[in-house]
Design a protein around this motif. Structure first.
Motif, PDB file in Angstrom:
ATOM      1  N   ARG A 116      -0.820 -14.480 -10.564  1.00 24.58           N
ATOM      2  CA  ARG A 116      -1.984 -13.915 -11.233  1.00 24.58           C
ATOM      3  C   ARG A 116      -2.543 -14.868 -12.292  1.00 24.58           C
ATOM      4  O   ARG A 116      -3.699 -14.749 -12.690  1.00 24.58           O
ATOM      5  CB  ARG A 116      -1.620 -12.567 -11.885  1.00 24.58           C
ATOM      6  CG  ARG A 116      -1.278 -11.485 -10.865  1.00 24.58           C
ATOM      7  CD  ARG A 116      -0.962 -10.159 -11.526  1.00 24.58           C
ATOM      8  NE  ARG A 116       0.236 -10.223 -12.352  1.00 24.58           N
ATOM      9  CZ  ARG A 116       0.737  -9.181 -13.035  1.00 24.58           C
ATOM     10  NH1 ARG A 116       0.126  -8.011 -12.990  1.00 24.58           N
ATOM     11  NH2 ARG A 116       1.828  -9.311 -13.748  1.00 24.58           N
ATOM     12  N   ARG A 137       4.610  -8.807  -5.603  1.00 23.95           N
ATOM     13  CA  ARG A 137       4.082  -9.675  -4.541  1.00 23.95           C
ATOM     14  C   ARG A 137       3.468 -10.977  -5.067  1.00 23.95           C
ATOM     15  O   ARG A 137       3.180 -11.877  -4.294  1.00 23.95           O
ATOM     16  CB  ARG A 137       3.074  -8.921  -3.671  1.00 23.95           C
ATOM     17  CG  ARG A 137       1.815  -8.472  -4.343  1.00 23.95           C
ATOM     18  CD  ARG A 137       1.109  -7.449  -3.443  1.00 23.95           C
ATOM     19  NE  ARG A 137      -0.043  -6.877  -4.117  1.00 23.95           N
ATOM     20  CZ  ARG A 137      -1.285  -7.355  -3.993  1.00 23.95           C
ATOM     21  NH1 ARG A 137      -1.522  -8.404  -3.260  1.00 23.95           N
ATOM     22  NH2 ARG A 137      -2.280  -6.768  -4.631  1.00 23.95           N
ATOM     23  N   TYR A 138       3.290 -11.073  -6.402  1.00 22.62           N
ATOM     24  CA  TYR A 138       2.764 -12.320  -6.975  1.00 22.62           C
ATOM     25  C   TYR A 138       3.874 -13.321  -7.265  1.00 22.62           C
ATOM     26  O   TYR A 138       3.616 -14.415  -7.767  1.00 22.62           O
ATOM     27  CB  TYR A 138       2.013 -12.032  -8.280  1.00 22.62           C
ATOM     28  CG  TYR A 138       1.030 -10.904  -8.163  1.00 22.62           C
ATOM     29  CD1 TYR A 138      -0.125 -11.066  -7.399  1.00 22.62           C
ATOM     30  CD2 TYR A 138       1.255  -9.677  -8.787  1.00 22.62           C
ATOM     31  CE1 TYR A 138      -1.031 -10.023  -7.266  1.00 22.62           C
ATOM     32  CE2 TYR A 138       0.351  -8.641  -8.656  1.00 22.62           C
ATOM     33  CZ  TYR A 138      -0.779  -8.812  -7.901  1.00 22.62           C
ATOM     34  OH  TYR A 138      -1.667  -7.793  -7.767  1.00 22.62           O
ATOM     35  N   ASP A 195       4.422 -15.897 -10.982  1.00 21.10           N
ATOM     36  CA  ASP A 195       3.322 -14.935 -11.098  1.00 21.10           C
ATOM     37  C   ASP A 195       1.990 -15.630 -10.833  1.00 21.10           C
ATOM     38  O   ASP A 195       1.393 -16.217 -11.732  1.00 21.10           O
ATOM     39  CB  ASP A 195       3.319 -14.290 -12.484  1.00 21.10           C
ATOM     40  CG  ASP A 195       2.389 -13.085 -12.542  1.00 21.10           C
ATOM     41  OD1 ASP A 195       1.532 -12.957 -11.650  1.00 21.10           O
ATOM     42  OD2 ASP A 195       2.528 -12.271 -13.468  1.00 21.10           O
ATOM     43  N   ASP A 200      -4.604   2.418  -9.250  1.00 16.66           N
ATOM     44  CA  ASP A 200      -4.717   1.061  -9.791  1.00 16.66           C
ATOM     45  C   ASP A 200      -3.523   0.786 -10.714  1.00 16.66           C
ATOM     46  O   ASP A 200      -3.272   1.554 -11.651  1.00 16.66           O
ATOM     47  CB  ASP A 200      -6.035   0.960 -10.574  1.00 16.66           C
ATOM     48  CG  ASP A 200      -6.134  -0.331 -11.349  1.00 16.66           C
ATOM     49  OD1 ASP A 200      -6.279  -1.390 -10.711  1.00 16.66           O
ATOM     50  OD2 ASP A 200      -6.035  -0.283 -12.593  1.00 16.66           O
ATOM     51  N   PRO A 201      -2.762  -0.312 -10.463  1.00 13.78           N
ATOM     52  CA  PRO A 201      -1.523  -0.545 -11.222  1.00 13.78           C
ATOM     53  C   PRO A 201      -1.710  -0.524 -12.740  1.00 13.78           C
ATOM     54  O   PRO A 201      -0.966   0.148 -13.457  1.00 13.78           O
ATOM     55  CB  PRO A 201      -1.080  -1.928 -10.754  1.00 13.78           C
ATOM     56  CG  PRO A 201      -1.649  -2.066  -9.392  1.00 13.78           C
ATOM     57  CD  PRO A 201      -2.965  -1.332  -9.434  1.00 13.78           C
ATOM     58  N   THR A 235       3.102  -3.641 -14.196  1.00 14.89           N
ATOM     59  CA  THR A 235       2.020  -3.812 -13.210  1.00 14.89           C
ATOM     60  C   THR A 235       2.532  -4.646 -12.037  1.00 14.89           C
ATOM     61  O   THR A 235       2.174  -4.402 -10.886  1.00 14.89           O
ATOM     62  CB  THR A 235       0.777  -4.489 -13.816  1.00 14.89           C
ATOM     63  OG1 THR A 235       1.171  -5.680 -14.506  1.00 14.89           O
ATOM     64  CG2 THR A 235       0.059  -3.558 -14.785  1.00 14.89           C
ATOM     65  N   ASN A 236       3.380  -5.623 -12.326  1.00 17.44           N
ATOM     66  CA  ASN A 236       3.966  -6.424 -11.260  1.00 17.44           C
ATOM     67  C   ASN A 236       4.884  -5.577 -10.373  1.00 17.44           C
ATOM     68  O   ASN A 236       4.870  -5.703  -9.139  1.00 17.44           O
ATOM     69  CB  ASN A 236       4.756  -7.589 -11.874  1.00 17.44           C
ATOM     70  CG  ASN A 236       4.397  -8.910 -11.219  1.00 17.44           C
ATOM     71  OD1 ASN A 236       4.183  -8.958 -10.022  1.00 17.44           O
ATOM     72  ND2 ASN A 236       4.338  -9.959 -11.997  1.00 17.44           N
ATOM     73  N   ASP A 247       2.938  -3.496  -8.007  1.00 16.73           N
ATOM     74  CA  ASP A 247       2.447  -4.282  -6.864  1.00 16.73           C
ATOM     75  C   ASP A 247       3.596  -4.903  -6.070  1.00 16.73           C
ATOM     76  O   ASP A 247       3.398  -5.891  -5.349  1.00 16.73           O
ATOM     77  CB  ASP A 247       1.481  -5.376  -7.360  1.00 16.73           C
ATOM     78  CG  ASP A 247       0.074  -4.814  -7.580  1.00 16.73           C
ATOM     79  OD1 ASP A 247      -0.284  -3.835  -6.908  1.00 16.73           O
ATOM     80  OD2 ASP A 247      -0.662  -5.362  -8.424  1.00 16.73           O
ATOM     81  N   ASN A 248       4.810  -4.318  -6.210  1.00 17.62           N
ATOM     82  CA  ASN A 248       5.993  -4.767  -5.450  1.00 17.62           C
ATOM     83  C   ASN A 248       6.302  -6.258  -5.632  1.00 17.62           C
ATOM     84  O   ASN A 248       6.774  -6.900  -4.702  1.00 17.62           O
ATOM     85  CB  ASN A 248       5.814  -4.450  -3.962  1.00 17.62           C
ATOM     86  CG  ASN A 248       5.705  -2.953  -3.740  1.00 17.62           C
ATOM     87  OD1 ASN A 248       6.518  -2.186  -4.243  1.00 17.62           O
ATOM     88  ND2 ASN A 248       4.673  -2.539  -3.028  1.00 17.62           N
ATOM     89  N   ASP A 299      -6.708 -12.882 -12.667  1.00 13.73           N
ATOM     90  CA  ASP A 299      -6.443 -11.444 -12.592  1.00 13.73           C
ATOM     91  C   ASP A 299      -6.905 -10.769 -13.889  1.00 13.73           C
ATOM     92  O   ASP A 299      -6.500 -11.190 -14.982  1.00 13.73           O
ATOM     93  CB  ASP A 299      -4.938 -11.238 -12.386  1.00 13.73           C
ATOM     94  CG  ASP A 299      -4.539  -9.785 -12.511  1.00 13.73           C
ATOM     95  OD1 ASP A 299      -4.886  -9.006 -11.606  1.00 13.73           O
ATOM     96  OD2 ASP A 299      -3.908  -9.419 -13.522  1.00 13.73           O
TER      97      ASP A 299
END
Lengths: 225, 225
Positions: free
Chosen positions: A108, A173-174, A106, B113-114, A166-167, A170-171, A113
């Motif tokens: 973030r 992607r982190y 992650d 927004d996630p 939340t991850n 965002d697919n 973030d």
């Protein structure tokens, strides 16, 4: 290999992490450090359980260990992140090494973030404190135990559900898609904070329900007498 | 004036909100609609309080009203957002009009927004359900009341603190800086969910502490006898 393509090994590979420096600790050393810290917390928990005046059930002993290990992780490790998130990627400390290792799952954690910083701040201050209050409540047989256990566990669950979800939004992607990072770090290192808090929330709700029922009856008996 | 410069009136002015259509309701009509809905919820609360078998204190009556108003807002308004966040900016419904009005103070509601989507989903499902359980607990004098009140209020507080703090971390760039939107919408419409839950968390912790103490003594008396 990723080092040659990108200036850092994290995902998404084009995310800017300008201050990034490599860690001194390799993966094995990072785990050994974390494992040693958790072992120390477990030994401290064992000593405190041994000194408790009242006899604890096996379940309550495990909850004391869980809460004190959580308190250590929340306050020290996540507290360190909360205070240093802006400069973490470039810091040459053992704690920064641990976060750089975890950040493979992650990124973030290395980009300040907003959600991650605030959630970790709440976890460090609120969850960390109330985890200690819960352990104290069990060790001292105090009526504060279940309100504290319920609040600690609900805050942990809320934070972790938001973290996962939340991850997901965002697919992922982190996250480095390698199974070791995705399943080993991202899923396995966070899933305990969904499963165990859920169990402890139900446990506290049941205990409080039973306790409040006894208190209601005791009070109405007194009133009738 | 902003309409001429940007294709939408929200902040930051360059954020893409591709499906944006203007609302039919103006600001006054939006408030009238929301106010009417809250009034209906208050009337329903009053009717339920009138039908309750046990005599409620003034404080408990107010908590029932608060919880049922919250449940309505969480489940209907925030639930609508959670289900429709992807298309909300272009929807021609009264609910979309309300969200387009509120979004002046936070454009994250129109950009999926996630954090906002997940937090609102949790609020709709979890906070909404447990607000109803709390109201039921008070009306029926059930021991479930305080665990439910504590969980509802802690989840509301956690969500709202994250909401304010993530916006702060992003320098309030999603918010129209006009005092009406910043203070009137963003601060005043959210602050109640910090203040009242904090009060109700302390209230529940005190009640549970006292109840568990009575239960402990009652149980030890039984054991001794």
């Amino acid at each position: 290999m990723a080092d040659i393509i990108a200036p850092h090994p994290y995902f998404p590979q084009d995310v800017p992490i300008p201050h990034y420096v490599r860690s001194k600790l390799d993966m094995g050393q990072a785990f050994l450090t974390l494992g040693s810290a958790i072992t120390v917390l477990m030994i401290i928990s064992g000593l405190l359980i041994g000194r408790a005046r009242n006899a604890l059930s096996g379940k309550d002993k495990l909850i004391v260990v869980w809460m004190l290990v959580c308190a250590g992780i929340h306050i020290v490790l996540e507290g360190y992140f909360s205070f240093n998130h802006g400069t973490l990627a470039g810091k040459k400390t053992v704690m920064a090494d641990l976060w750089r290792e975890y950040a493979h799952s992650d990124s973030r954690y290395l980009t300040s973030d907003p959600f991650t910083v605030i959630m970790e701040g709440i976890t460090a201050v609120f969850d960390g404190s109330f985890a200690i209050v819960t352990a104290y409540g069990i060790l001292a047989d105090s009526p504060i135990r279940h309100p504290a256990q319920l609040m600690t566990s609900l805050a942990q669950l809320y934070g972790d559900v938001l973290y996962f979800a939340t991850n997901y939004m965002d697919n992922f992607r982190y996250t480095n898609p390698h199974p070791m990072y995705f399943y080993g770090y991202f899923v396995l290192m966070n899933l305990p904070w969904v499963i165990i808090p859920t169990y402890l929330i139900v446990d506290s709700c049941k205990s409080i329900y039973r306790g409040m029922l006894i208190a209601q009856r005791a009070t109405s008996v007194k009133k009738a007498a």
